[in-house]
Design a protein around this motif. Structure first.
Motif, PDB file in Angstrom:
ATOM      1  N   PHE A 115       0.963  -1.055   0.049  1.00  0.00           N
ATOM      2  CA  PHE A 115      -0.023   0.053  -0.176  1.00  0.00           C
ATOM      3  C   PHE A 115       0.714   1.090   0.044  1.00  0.00           C
ATOM      4  CE2 PHE A 115      -3.306  -2.723   2.436  1.00  0.00           C
ATOM      5  CZ  PHE A 115      -3.688  -3.176   1.284  1.00  0.00           C
ATOM      6  N   ASP A 116       1.919   1.265   0.803  1.00  0.00           N
ATOM      7  CA  ASP A 116       2.660   2.476   1.062  1.00  0.00           C
ATOM      8  C   ASP A 116       3.627   2.578  -0.456  1.00  0.00           C
ATOM      9  OD1 ASP A 116       2.129   2.673   3.690  1.00  0.00           O
ATOM     10  OD2 ASP A 116       3.965   1.942   4.288  1.00  0.00           O
ATOM     11  N   THR A 117       3.820   1.381  -1.045  1.00  0.00           N
ATOM     12  CA  THR A 117       4.569   1.699  -2.466  1.00  0.00           C
ATOM     13  C   THR A 117       3.344   2.026  -3.386  1.00  0.00           C
ATOM     14  OG1 THR A 117       5.866  -0.109  -1.962  1.00  0.00           O
ATOM     15  CG2 THR A 117       6.043   0.470  -4.039  1.00  0.00           C
ATOM     16  N   GLY A 118       2.209   1.639  -3.246  1.00  0.00           N
ATOM     17  CA  GLY A 118       1.188   2.121  -4.402  1.00  0.00           C
ATOM     18  C   GLY A 118       1.094   3.795  -3.924  1.00  0.00           C
ATOM     19  N   PRO A 174      -6.934  -0.670 -15.095  1.00  0.00           N
ATOM     20  CA  PRO A 174      -5.673  -1.372 -15.580  1.00  0.00           C
ATOM     21  C   PRO A 174      -5.303  -2.743 -14.788  1.00  0.00           C
ATOM     22  CG  PRO A 174      -5.019   0.696 -14.472  1.00  0.00           C
ATOM     23  CD  PRO A 174      -6.346   0.626 -14.623  1.00  0.00           C
ATOM     24  N   PHE A 175      -5.742  -2.975 -13.552  1.00  0.00           N
ATOM     25  CA  PHE A 175      -5.428  -3.914 -12.888  1.00  0.00           C
ATOM     26  C   PHE A 175      -6.723  -5.008 -12.693  1.00  0.00           C
ATOM     27  CE2 PHE A 175      -2.844  -0.501 -10.667  1.00  0.00           C
ATOM     28  CZ  PHE A 175      -1.811  -0.633 -11.605  1.00  0.00           C
ATOM     29  N   LYS A 176      -7.780  -4.725 -13.400  1.00  0.00           N
ATOM     30  CA  LYS A 176      -9.045  -5.332 -13.127  1.00  0.00           C
ATOM     31  C   LYS A 176      -8.790  -6.730 -13.038  1.00  0.00           C
ATOM     32  CE  LYS A 176     -13.675  -5.750 -14.785  1.00  0.00           C
ATOM     33  NZ  LYS A 176     -14.616  -5.600 -15.913  1.00  0.00           N
ATOM     34  N   ASN A 182      -6.748 -10.733  -6.496  1.00  0.00           N
ATOM     35  CA  ASN A 182      -6.109 -10.415  -5.358  1.00  0.00           C
ATOM     36  C   ASN A 182      -6.567  -9.406  -4.812  1.00  0.00           C
ATOM     37  OD1 ASN A 182      -4.416  -9.644  -3.356  1.00  0.00           O
ATOM     38  ND2 ASN A 182      -2.597 -10.289  -4.323  1.00  0.00           N
ATOM     39  N   GLU A 183      -7.496  -9.230  -3.799  1.00  0.00           N
ATOM     40  CA  GLU A 183      -8.063  -7.902  -3.361  1.00  0.00           C
ATOM     41  C   GLU A 183      -7.170  -6.827  -2.909  1.00  0.00           C
ATOM     42  OE1 GLU A 183     -11.415  -7.381  -0.107  1.00  0.00           O
ATOM     43  OE2 GLU A 183     -11.859  -9.300  -1.379  1.00  0.00           O
ATOM     44  N   SER A 184      -5.989  -7.418  -2.614  1.00  0.00           N
ATOM     45  CA  SER A 184      -4.906  -6.177  -2.037  1.00  0.00           C
ATOM     46  C   SER A 184      -4.588  -5.255  -3.229  1.00  0.00           C
ATOM     47  CB  SER A 184      -3.699  -6.957  -1.609  1.00  0.00           C
ATOM     48  OG  SER A 184      -3.898  -8.217  -0.431  1.00  0.00           O
ATOM     49  N   ILE A 185      -4.615  -5.872  -4.365  1.00  0.00           N
ATOM     50  CA  ILE A 185      -4.256  -5.031  -5.743  1.00  0.00           C
ATOM     51  C   ILE A 185      -5.168  -3.661  -5.703  1.00  0.00           C
ATOM     52  CG2 ILE A 185      -3.961  -4.796  -8.180  1.00  0.00           C
ATOM     53  CD1 ILE A 185      -3.039  -7.931  -8.033  1.00  0.00           C
ATOM     54  N   CYS A 186      -6.519  -4.164  -5.499  1.00  0.00           N
ATOM     55  CA  CYS A 186      -7.697  -3.225  -5.375  1.00  0.00           C
ATOM     56  C   CYS A 186      -7.346  -2.058  -4.421  1.00  0.00           C
ATOM     57  CB  CYS A 186      -8.890  -3.750  -5.461  1.00  0.00           C
ATOM     58  SG  CYS A 186     -10.517  -2.622  -5.561  1.00  0.00           S
ATOM     59  N   THR A 209     -16.961   4.679  -3.763  1.00  0.00           N
ATOM     60  CA  THR A 209     -18.496   4.466  -3.646  1.00  0.00           C
ATOM     61  C   THR A 209     -19.110   3.613  -4.610  1.00  0.00           C
ATOM     62  OG1 THR A 209     -18.755   6.443  -5.373  1.00  0.00           O
ATOM     63  CG2 THR A 209     -18.987   7.259  -3.167  1.00  0.00           C
ATOM     64  N   ASN A 210     -18.063   3.388  -5.731  1.00  0.00           N
ATOM     65  CA  ASN A 210     -18.628   2.207  -6.598  1.00  0.00           C
ATOM     66  C   ASN A 210     -17.160   1.276  -6.721  1.00  0.00           C
ATOM     67  OD1 ASN A 210     -21.206   2.980  -6.998  1.00  0.00           O
ATOM     68  ND2 ASN A 210     -20.695   3.663  -9.392  1.00  0.00           N
ATOM     69  N   ASN A 211     -17.329   0.022  -6.952  1.00  0.00           N
ATOM     70  CA  ASN A 211     -16.290  -0.497  -7.352  1.00  0.00           C
ATOM     71  C   ASN A 211     -16.682  -1.774  -8.486  1.00  0.00           C
ATOM     72  OD1 ASN A 211     -14.041  -2.823  -7.183  1.00  0.00           O
ATOM     73  ND2 ASN A 211     -13.557  -1.692  -5.437  1.00  0.00           N
ATOM     74  N   MET A 212     -15.751  -2.006  -9.487  1.00  0.00           N
ATOM     75  CA  MET A 212     -16.147  -2.708 -10.297  1.00  0.00           C
ATOM     76  C   MET A 212     -16.255  -4.360  -9.909  1.00  0.00           C
ATOM     77  SD  MET A 212     -13.493  -1.690 -13.554  1.00  0.00           S
ATOM     78  CE  MET A 212     -13.342  -0.220 -14.022  1.00  0.00           C
ATOM     79  N   LEU A 213     -15.537  -4.579  -8.829  1.00  0.00           N
ATOM     80  CA  LEU A 213     -15.413  -6.006  -8.317  1.00  0.00           C
ATOM     81  C   LEU A 213     -16.665  -6.378  -7.516  1.00  0.00           C
ATOM     82  CD1 LEU A 213     -11.721  -5.984  -7.072  1.00  0.00           C
ATOM     83  CD2 LEU A 213     -12.569  -6.624  -9.392  1.00  0.00           C
ATOM     84  N   ASN A 214     -17.488  -5.441  -7.060  1.00  0.00           N
ATOM     85  CA  ASN A 214     -18.803  -5.469  -6.720  1.00  0.00           C
ATOM     86  C   ASN A 214     -19.696  -5.646  -7.735  1.00  0.00           C
ATOM     87  OD1 ASN A 214     -17.214  -5.592  -4.294  1.00  0.00           O
ATOM     88  ND2 ASN A 214     -17.804  -3.329  -3.865  1.00  0.00           N
ATOM     89  N   GLY A 215     -19.496  -5.385  -9.052  1.00  0.00           N
ATOM     90  CA  GLY A 215     -20.387  -5.615 -10.044  1.00  0.00           C
ATOM     91  C   GLY A 215     -20.855  -4.288 -10.630  1.00  0.00           C
TER      92      GLY A 215
END
Length: 228
Positions: A115-118, A174-176, A182-186, A209-215
């Motif tokens: 996370f820090d590096t991100g 780009p990381f979809k 791997n949820e950490s990527i999100c 508020t929205n996340n692609m991974l939740n549909g």
DNA sequence: CCTGATGGCGATTCTTGCAG
DNA sequence: CTGCAAGAATCGCCATCAGG
């Protein structure tokens, strides 16, 4: 390999490449007539280009009743198929998988480091341009827009003066695919975005508020500005 | 039946590669 | 450089399809 050749062949035509880009940028599905009008070409030509893109799985199509009578129109939109082209062969995907697995073996400290590096990379993304402190709000928004384009996020921004907030919508993550596994990527991506925003605005709070991974169709964040 | 949309097909134009 | 051939792209027409 054969598929890659087909894809490069399909995208080798500039009109077709631009149509594909247009579909990526559009949030809605497009019709043959939309493409014909946008690119000032005959509908038959637009249809031909769209079917070629569909042949190589870059886009998908389905029919939808128009409600105006007549034959239902065909709608085209981006497929979930991701094609990667590297010449000569490079495998950054494998490299990132190895790096991520290594980090996960480190447990919580590894995740924190990710996370820090991100966050740092998000800051660097902005800092490479110019000294952000001297920029006007419009210039900052433009910088965000440029950076997002460079990162292939096809993002939309909406600034609300009354709320003192920026709604930031990512239409292409780009990381979809990696994030699905791997949820950490999100979360790392969220830190990346925080890094970008914090480099531009002091004391900002970013909420999802929205996340692609939740549909959801896109990922949306609201950046609340305390100091502009 | 009318309307609006698709899709097939032939004709034309444009592009590219090659030989002389 | 020029002329030619082949293939691709584009255009226009029209039959067909499907909903109102």
């Amino acid at each position: 390999m054969e598929q890659k050749l087909k894809v490069t062949n399909a995208l080798s035509d500039p009109t077709r490449f631009n149509i594909y880009q247009h579909i990526i940028e559009q949030m809605e599905a497009v019709t043959v007539n939309d493409i014909a009008e946008t690119f000032d070409i005959h509908p038959n030509v637009a249809r031909m280009h769209l079917s070629k893109l569909e042949d190589v799985d870059l886009i998908i199509s389905y029919t939808k009743k128009t409600g105006k009578g007549g034959r239902p129109s065909r709608l085209y939109e981006l497929s979930n198929h991701v094609i990667e082209l590297n010449f000569p062969h490079r495998d950054y995907k494998l490299l990132s998988a190895i790096a991520l697995e290594t980090l996960s073996k480190l447990g919580k400290p590894g995740e924190k480091a990710l996370f820090d590096t991100g966050f740092t990379y998000g800051q660097r993304m902005i800092d490479q341009y110019q000294d952000a402190s001297k920029l006007s709000l419009e210039q900052k928004l433009k910088l965000l827009r440029d950076a997002s384009k460079l990162l292939g996020m096809y993002a939309d921004f909406h600034y609300s003066e009354t709320d003192q907030s920026i709604t930031y919508t990512i239409n292409n993550c780009p990381f979809k695919e990696a994030a699905t596994k791997n949820e950490s990527i999100c979360h790392m991506h969220e830190f990346f975005l925080k890094g970008m925003f914090e480099s531009l605005f002091e004391g900002i709070t970013l909420s999802e508020t929205n996340n692609m991974l939740n549909g959801c169709k896109n990922c949306t964040y609201i950046a609340k500005l305390s100091v502009v």
